[in-house]
Motif scaffolding. Structure first.
Motif, short mmCIF file in Angstrom:
data_model
loop_
_atom_site.label_atom_id
_atom_site.label_comp_id
_atom_site.label_asym_id
_atom_site.label_seq_id
_atom_site.Cartn_x
_atom_site.Cartn_y
_atom_site.Cartn_z
N TRP A 3 39.98 30.87 38.34
CA TRP A 3 40.98 30.24 37.48
C TRP A 3 40.36 29.34 36.41
N THR A 4 39.13 28.90 36.61
CA THR A 4 38.47 28.05 35.61
C THR A 4 37.90 28.85 34.45
N ARG A 5 37.83 30.18 34.58
CA ARG A 5 37.21 31.01 33.55
C ARG A 5 38.20 31.93 32.83
N MET A 6 39.43 32.01 33.34
CA MET A 6 40.38 32.99 32.81
C MET A 6 41.30 32.34 31.77
N GLY A 7 40.70 31.89 30.66
CA GLY A 7 41.47 31.21 29.64
C GLY A 7 41.55 31.95 28.33
N ALA A 8 41.21 33.24 28.35
CA ALA A 8 41.19 34.01 27.10
C ALA A 8 42.59 34.29 26.57
N ALA A 9 43.60 34.18 27.44
CA ALA A 9 44.98 34.44 27.04
C ALA A 9 45.91 33.58 27.89
N ARG A 10 47.17 33.53 27.50
CA ARG A 10 48.16 32.80 28.28
C ARG A 10 48.36 33.45 29.64
N PRO A 37 43.96 29.35 47.05
CA PRO A 37 43.18 28.24 46.47
C PRO A 37 41.75 28.69 46.17
N GLY A 38 41.20 28.20 45.07
CA GLY A 38 39.83 28.55 44.72
C GLY A 38 39.77 29.85 43.96
N SER A 39 38.68 30.58 44.13
CA SER A 39 38.45 31.82 43.39
C SER A 39 38.25 32.99 44.34
N ILE A 40 38.24 34.19 43.78
CA ILE A 40 38.03 35.42 44.56
C ILE A 40 36.84 36.15 43.93
N PRO A 41 35.79 36.43 44.68
CA PRO A 41 34.58 37.05 44.11
C PRO A 41 34.83 38.44 43.56
N ALA A 42 34.00 38.82 42.61
CA ALA A 42 34.16 40.12 41.94
C ALA A 42 34.08 41.29 42.91
N ALA A 43 33.34 41.13 43.99
CA ALA A 43 33.18 42.23 44.96
C ALA A 43 34.48 42.56 45.66
N ARG A 44 35.45 41.67 45.60
CA ARG A 44 36.71 41.88 46.32
C ARG A 44 37.86 42.32 45.41
N VAL A 45 37.58 42.56 44.14
CA VAL A 45 38.62 42.98 43.22
C VAL A 45 38.25 44.30 42.57
#
Length: 286
Positions: free
Chosen positions: A209-216, A275-283
């Motif tokens: 959630w701290t990196r996903m600011g490219a769009a609303r 809460p927190g983030s989800i690693p790329a390996a799980r998406v």
């Protein structure tokens, strides 16, 4: 080709799949033909055949109808194939464009799929019809359907054969029957919907959630609403997130694996987040 055409799902099989979806999307496509002299009735300004395409909320093919003359309007074609009657009888929610207005209670434009209009100041989501257009493009990506050169009497079998191959490929080598097991995407029960502008970040860093600011956000917020990642529990919730899309552009759907649902928290409005983030390996991008 005849063998593959026979294996294509019937209308009843397609409705059985559609009934288990949050909603389906109906659209028409017009594969071009060059049989101008011999098949003049199939000309409608453009030379083509009208094929009705039914997809799930993720744009995956469910049904491709028999081919009719290109001069036949979409709503008439859908009625003649029994698609509209089947959808209305089954009470299956269906999103379609304005060409299908008046087709019955099951079919509605994207902004009216739930019987309500778009909130003030928000544009109706066009994500569902974009995904349907993508599936129509999938059919046309086959060289056989880019420029039809066979007799119009063979085109329906040709479309059925292509549908069979597409459904088989979508199961990653599984049988055709497996593609019609309820919940094609149920290998994961959790999904995340996000702007396509976040795709590169998600692929590299996962759902952070701290990196996903490219769009609303989906609801149109500029700042994160929670310190975590909203997830959808199943296809129906994912379909709802598609409907309310207010990011200002197209969205992606990501499947989320390996998450203990007991860790999910309610945000107070009936939606859940981790809460927190989800690693790329799980998406995985759906």
């Amino acid at each position: 080709m005849d063998v593959l055409a026979v294996l294509a799902p019937t209308l009843q099989q397609a409705m059985a799949v559609a009934a288990r979806k949050a909603f389906v999307i109906l659209d028409g496509t017009l594969p071009p033909i060059d049989r101008i002299a011999a098949d003049r009735p199939f000309c409608s300004g453009k030379h083509g055949m009208n094929v009705q395409v039914l997809t799930d909320p993720f744009g995956k093919l469910i049904r491709a109808s028999p081919a009719l003359a290109g001069s036949v309007h979409d709503i008439r074609a859908a009625r003649s194939h029994g698609l509209l009657d089947a959808l209305n009888t089954g009470g299956i929610r269906c999103w379609a464009d304005k060409a299908y207005q008046g087709s019955g209670p099951a079919s509605a434009s994207p902004s009216a799929a739930t019987g309500t209009s778009s909130p003030p100041g928000r544009r109706p989501s066009t994500a569902p019809t974009r995904r349907s257009a993508h599936s129509a493009a999938t059919l046309k990506s086959w060289r056989l359907l880019r420029k039809l050169r066979c007799s119009t009497t063979r085109i329906t079998d040709l479309v059925k054969a292509v549908l069979t191959l597409e459904l088989t490929a979508s199961t990653r080598g599984g049988s055709l029957a497996a593609s019609y097991t309820p919940g094609v995407l149920d290998t994961s029960n959790l999904f995340h919907v996000s702007s396509v502008l976040n795709r590169q970040s998600i692929a590299q860093h996962g759902l952070d959630w701290t990196r996903m600011g490219a769009a609303r956000g989906i609801a149109g917020s500029r700042r994160p609403e929670v310190e975590g990642i909203f997830v959808c529990r199943g296809e129906e919730e994912a379909g709802f997130f598609l409907q309310i899309n207010n990011t200002g552009g197209p969205v992606d759907i990501w499947s989320v694996d390996g998450i203990d649902e007991g860790l999910l928290l309610d945000n107070g409005n009936g939606f859940v987040y981790l809460p927190g983030s989800i690693p790329a390996a799980r998406v995985r991008l759906v």
